[in-house]
Scaffold this active site. Structure first.
Site, PDB file in Angstrom:
ATOM      1  N   GLY A  37       7.121  -2.717  -4.397  1.00 60.90           N
ATOM      2  CA  GLY A  37       6.876  -1.749  -5.411  1.00 60.90           C
ATOM      3  C   GLY A  37       7.989  -0.509  -4.672  1.00 60.90           C
ATOM      4  N   LYS A 100       6.575  -9.827  -6.894  1.00 61.16           N
ATOM      5  CA  LYS A 100       5.988 -10.873  -6.401  1.00 61.16           C
ATOM      6  C   LYS A 100       7.119 -12.537  -6.374  1.00 61.16           C
ATOM      7  CE  LYS A 100       4.845 -11.053 -11.529  1.00 61.16           C
ATOM      8  NZ  LYS A 100       3.476 -12.099 -12.303  1.00 61.16           N
ATOM      9  N   ASP A 165       3.533   4.760   0.751  1.00 64.68           N
ATOM     10  CA  ASP A 165       2.371   5.026   1.768  1.00 64.68           C
ATOM     11  C   ASP A 165       3.085   5.447   2.912  1.00 64.68           C
ATOM     12  OD1 ASP A 165       1.262   3.507  -0.590  1.00 64.68           O
ATOM     13  OD2 ASP A 165       1.539   1.724   0.089  1.00 64.68           O
ATOM     14  N   ARG A 209      -2.575   2.367  -0.378  1.00 64.69           N
ATOM     15  CA  ARG A 209      -2.801   1.199   0.658  1.00 64.69           C
ATOM     16  C   ARG A 209      -3.976   1.264   1.101  1.00 64.69           C
ATOM     17  NH1 ARG A 209      -2.265  -3.336  -1.609  1.00 64.69           N
ATOM     18  NH2 ARG A 209      -1.000  -4.033  -3.188  1.00 64.69           N
ATOM     19  N   GLU A 260      -7.102   5.378  -2.255  1.00 68.46           N
ATOM     20  CA  GLU A 260      -7.464   4.419  -3.257  1.00 68.46           C
ATOM     21  C   GLU A 260      -8.527   2.862  -1.613  1.00 68.46           C
ATOM     22  OE1 GLU A 260      -3.923   2.370  -5.050  1.00 68.46           O
ATOM     23  OE2 GLU A 260      -2.944   1.678  -3.053  1.00 68.46           O
ATOM     24  N   ARG A 313       4.821   7.433  -8.083  1.00 68.56           N
ATOM     25  CA  ARG A 313       5.849   6.397  -7.569  1.00 68.56           C
ATOM     26  C   ARG A 313       7.422   6.832  -8.839  1.00 68.56           C
ATOM     27  NH1 ARG A 313       3.726   0.503  -6.682  1.00 68.56           N
ATOM     28  NH2 ARG A 313       4.932   0.191  -8.244  1.00 68.56           N
TER      29      ARG A 313
HETATM   30  O1  F6P Z   1       3.240   0.403  -1.668  1.00 70.99           O
HETATM   31  C1  F6P Z   1       2.807   1.510  -2.491  1.00 70.99           C
HETATM   32  C2  F6P Z   1       1.737   1.070  -3.685  1.00 70.99           C
HETATM   33  O2  F6P Z   1       2.605   2.558  -4.521  1.00 70.99           O
HETATM   34  C3  F6P Z   1       0.392   1.596  -3.263  1.00 70.99           C
HETATM   35  O3  F6P Z   1       0.307   2.531  -2.760  1.00 70.99           O
HETATM   36  C4  F6P Z   1      -0.106   0.706  -4.142  1.00 70.99           C
HETATM   37  O4  F6P Z   1      -1.409   0.521  -3.633  1.00 70.99           O
HETATM   38  C5  F6P Z   1       0.785  -0.522  -4.960  1.00 70.99           C
HETATM   39  O5  F6P Z   1       2.206  -0.450  -4.537  1.00 70.99           O
HETATM   40  C6  F6P Z   1       0.527  -0.160  -6.644  1.00 70.99           C
HETATM   41  O6  F6P Z   1       1.001  -1.653  -6.342  1.00 70.99           O
HETATM   42  P1  F6P Z   1       1.398  -2.922  -7.602  1.00 70.99           P
HETATM   43  O7  F6P Z   1       2.256  -1.292  -8.500  1.00 70.99           O
HETATM   44  O8  F6P Z   1       1.871  -3.400  -8.313  1.00 70.99           O
HETATM   45  O9  F6P Z   1       0.032  -1.903  -9.278  1.00 70.99           O
END
Ligand code: F6P
Length: 386
Positions: A37, A100, A165, A209, A260, A313
């Site tokens: 991410g 991925k 995170d 996370r 979360e 983000r």
């Molecule tokens: O690891 C960073 C993060 O933003 C987490 O806080 C969150 O759970 C996850 O990535 C979300 O991932 P994605 O953008 O794949 O939904």
């Protein structure tokens, strides 16, 4: 927490655990990638790596979209002084990223549906064919876990730990975290007046996370009334008691910040969104909706929920993050020059030091329950639901 995939040692190690062996390599060309991410500050790292490497006389190439970008070398991006000009303050990443794109487990459609195929040898082969001597991998635990396997296959690497995170073990802080906390704090500040005006409860869900760093730091900074972290399973009765206590004191509104990955004491699993997709981590989220409904039902107060999600983000990295990124990017090149590989750039204040990737992956830097930020919260009357 059975559904948490990594071990959480009690005290985050902030000492380089052993003498790190130097294996000098001759470098003419390095590659950079960004994986997992995105986090604010990726571009600042790319800039610092590029400029520092160019000053050493090395060539620099960017790999698009993580490790998998090396499966097709036609898209490699030469990184020049001009290409990285003016990107320090830009969010996102000029290289693109992927969560991925693990070449050891590429999901591929076949006659029997989607299967995971190992394409890592192609990556290693292309790495050598392109004349790349070392890789700077900018990523979190997932990227470093994959990186560790590539190191064993003979790809020299230095990692730069990234994630909003702040859960990477072995560094005091990961870049992106400060910006995420700042964004979350801005949003919570904006909710406070409307909550007060309408005498409502607001439940604000933040990312993080399996750890509660964002919730804790944003919650304390904005003087939230209740802060719920994955590290402290919460009792809903205690949360509602806090809201009722505030009501009785004439404070008819409350702000609840929930991570979360938090969960009530009597729950077995975390709140997730959709089924797990092949080759990627389960998506967490959704606890705030449930929590708001429960608070409304139990207290009779109008309660709203909001998920801040990917806003955390985005945006420009804070000054703190920019500086950390530039320092880590320059340190990555310095470490390579000194013959240090298989390490990450770790912030052990006041310095950036090499920390073995091996000692970090598979571990998680959780919020220590006795840390002074939690003590501060307790001292000023924050309810942690315990
Ligand atoms: O690891 C960073 C993060 O933003 C987490 O806080 C969150 O759970 C996850 O990535 C979300 O991932 P994605 O953008 O794949 O939904």
């Amino acid at each position: 927490m059975s559904d948490v995939p990594r071990e959480c040692p009690e005290t985050p190690v902030l000492e380089t655990p052993c003498k790190i062996e130097k294996r000098p390599i001759e470098i003419k060309k390095i590659a950079v990638n960004t994986g997992g991410g995105d986090a604010p500050g990726l571009n600042a790292v790319i800039r610092a790596v590029t400029l520092s490497a160019l000053r050493e006389g090395w060539e620099v190439v960017g790999i698009p979209h993580g490790y998998a970008g090396l499966l097709d070398t036609s898209k490699l991006m030469p990184l020049t002084r001009e290409r990285v000009r003016g990107i320090t303050s830009l969010g996102g990443t000029i290289l693109g990223t992927a969560n991925k794109g693990n070449p050891f487990e590429m999901p591929e459609e076949g006659p029997n549906g989607v299967t995971l195929v190992d394409r890592s040898d192609i990556v290693v082969d292309n790495f050598h064919k392109q004349g790349i001597d070392a890789l700077v991998c900018i990523g979190g635990d997932g990227s470093m876990r994959i990186g560790k396997k590539f190191m064993l296959k003979g790809m020299p690497m230095v990692c730069v730990p990234k994630t909003i995170d702040n859960d990477v073990f072995g560094t005091a802080i990961t870049f992106g975290f400060d910006t995420a906390v700042s964004t979350a704090s801005d949003c919570i500040d904006k909710l406070q007046p409307t909550a007060e005006a309408h005498e409502r409860v607001f439940v604000v869900e933040v990312m993080g996370r399996y750890v509660g760093w964002i919730a804790l730091n944003a919650g304390i900074s904005t003087t939230a009334d209740v802060i719920l972290l994955p590290e402290i399973p919460f009792d809903l009765d205690k949360v509602c008691a806090k809201i009722r206590e505030r009501d009785a004191m004439g404070r008819k509104f409350s702000i609840v910040v929930v991570a979360e990955g938090a969960k009530p004491i009597d729950a077995d699993t975390l709140f997730t969104q959709g089924p797990k997709e092949a080759g990627r981590e389960i998506r967490l989220g959704g606890i705030s909706g449930w929590l708001a409904a429960e608070i409304a039902r139990r207290t009779g107060k109008e309660t709203r929920s909001i998920i801040l999600g990917h806003l955390q983000r985005g945006g420009h990295p804070t000054t703190f993050d920019r500086l950390l990124c530039l320092r880590m990017g320059a340190a990555a090149v310095r470490f390579l020059k000194e013959g240090l590989t298989s390490v990450m750039t770790a912030l052990h204040p006041p310095s950036i030091v090499p920390f073995p990737v091996d000692e970090s992956v598979g571990k998680m830097k959780c919020v220590p329950l006795d840390c002074d930020t939690i003590q501060t919260g307790r001292a000023i009357g924050v309810c942690f639901g315990d």
